[in-house]
Write an enzyme that holds these catalytic residues in place. Sequence first.
Site, PDB file in Angstrom:
ATOM      1  N   GLU A 175       0.823  -1.221   0.000  1.00  0.00           N
ATOM      2  CA  GLU A 175       0.000   0.000   0.000  1.00  0.00           C
ATOM      3  C   GLU A 175       0.855   1.267   0.000  1.00  0.00           C
ATOM      4  O   GLU A 175       0.658   2.154   0.838  1.00  0.00           O
ATOM      5  CB  GLU A 175      -0.985  -0.021   1.182  1.00  0.00           C
ATOM      6  N   GLU A 290      -4.919 -10.986  -1.308  1.00  0.00           N
ATOM      7  CA  GLU A 290      -5.748 -10.790  -0.093  1.00  0.00           C
ATOM      8  C   GLU A 290      -7.235 -10.852  -0.440  1.00  0.00           C
ATOM      9  O   GLU A 290      -8.038 -10.050   0.058  1.00  0.00           O
ATOM     10  CB  GLU A 290      -5.441  -9.435   0.563  1.00  0.00           C
TER      11      GLU A 290
HETATM   12  C1  XIL Z   1      -5.820  -6.303   8.266  1.00  0.00           C
HETATM   13  C2  XIL Z   1      -6.132  -7.566   9.050  1.00  0.00           C
HETATM   14  O1  XIL Z   1      -7.007  -8.363   8.304  1.00  0.00           O
HETATM   15  C3  XIL Z   1      -6.727  -7.233  10.388  1.00  0.00           C
HETATM   16  O2  XIL Z   1      -6.848  -8.412  11.182  1.00  0.00           O
HETATM   17  C4  XIL Z   1      -5.832  -6.230  11.120  1.00  0.00           C
HETATM   18  O3  XIL Z   1      -6.464  -5.814  12.299  1.00  0.00           O
HETATM   19  C5  XIL Z   1      -5.562  -5.012  10.245  1.00  0.00           C
HETATM   20  O4  XIL Z   1      -5.010  -5.434   9.018  1.00  0.00           O
HETATM   21  N1  XIL Z   1      -4.696  -4.559   3.579  1.00  0.00           N
HETATM   22  C6  XIL Z   1      -3.606  -5.247   4.071  1.00  0.00           C
HETATM   23  C7  XIL Z   1      -3.758  -6.094   5.263  1.00  0.00           C
HETATM   24  O5  XIL Z   1      -2.547  -5.250   3.429  1.00  0.00           O
HETATM   25  O6  XIL Z   1      -2.575  -6.172   6.025  1.00  0.00           O
HETATM   26  C8  XIL Z   1      -4.915  -5.669   6.130  1.00  0.00           C
HETATM   27  O7  XIL Z   1      -5.102  -6.679   7.116  1.00  0.00           O
HETATM   28  C9  XIL Z   1      -6.167  -5.481   5.313  1.00  0.00           C
HETATM   29  C10 XIL Z   1      -5.970  -4.454   4.238  1.00  0.00           C
END
Ligand code: XIL
Length: 376
Positions: A175, A290
């Site tokens: 990100e 993801e």
């Molecule tokens: C999120 C997790 O799913 C949660 O459990 C945590 O509290 C916060 O992070 N993009 C990403 C991930 O790259 O690392 C994020 O994960 C969701 C959005």
Amino acid sequence: MGREDSRGDRGHFTGNPKQAAPGHSIGAARLTRRSLLRAAAATAAVVPFGSAHAAGKPVPFGGAIQIEYLDSDPAYAKAFLDHCDIIMPMNELKFSSLHPAREAFNFAPADRLVDLATTNGRRSRGHTHVWWNALPAWLQAITDPAEAERVLVEHIETVMDRYRGRLDSWDVVNEVIAHDPTEEGVMRDSYWMRILGPRHVPVAFAAAARADPSARLILNDYDLEFAGDRYDRRRAIVLEMVRQLQDAGIRIDGVGIQGHLYADLKIDIPALARFGEALKSLGLSLLISELDVIDWNIRGGPDEQDAAALIIVGDLLEGVFASGRPEAVITWGITDRYSWIPDVMPRRDGKPSRPLPLDAQYRPKPWFEMVRRRLA
Ligand code: XIL
């Protein structure tokens, strides 16, 4: 309030460019060769680029796992073992989890999850070294750029050294593209951006390449799949970053499309096909890193939610497979029982979200069957 605003309010996606320290005008930041690569090129390891995945080989399916449910819910680990070729820690390899104090690392939770994968013959991957979120206070108190760079490089070296041979792929940066480049410039505001500027990206990739020459090095980001100017711009920035890293002799092996899919948006299949082709011509592959479905604007109940999910996930696969088989498809969790989506983007009717391949009773959804067929 728009969709992205809501996301931003929860602090997950939108950084606040106004937080940028004077002298680092993020809003006007331009991703020039010089700005991105200064200082990193000289120290870059030159390693051959990984090749895109051969046609015909099954694409590995994976899921991100969380330590907190391992002991309380025996069905949880079993679901990963039943369904996944790749089992990766969701949060346990993030900076603040691993590195709670300057001189202290906490590897135990990540170790346990990586061991679960590898002792069962599964693969695992690392998420993530550089992110705007999950940064400890001690790190953000560092105001000297040289010191911040030292900490970043040492962190990457220590972590990749520990997991060499066990994590075969890393989200080196996560990100880093501006949430809305049509308004904010090129790169997203973050501690790393404010202290080091855009060169934190090549610094991180060069350190990762030195630390583990055999790990695949991935740039991971969100909102790379939908139709519209903002998404076109985000895809273009990814390609420009890859070119600049390569021009400096810094290795990058692939791009992770997170795939947090808004079920009410439209996937730009031709644009994804062009994006994948452009990456392929640079020697990079794609992965879906993801995947989950955000059904907060889908009216109706489980049937309507799952029907919408089937379409949006199908379109994503269509766009990604257009340029060849991806490196992996990984979902952000495995069961609706545990997901970040209802916390951050809950349904307005208060009914349960259905973001993941298995429902809350661990029953596979139609879209999961479709994914498995496509990857086979
Ligand atoms: C999120 C997790 O799913 C949660 O459990 C945590 O509290 C916060 O992070 N993009 C990403 C991930 O790259 O690392 C994020 O994960 C969701 C959005």
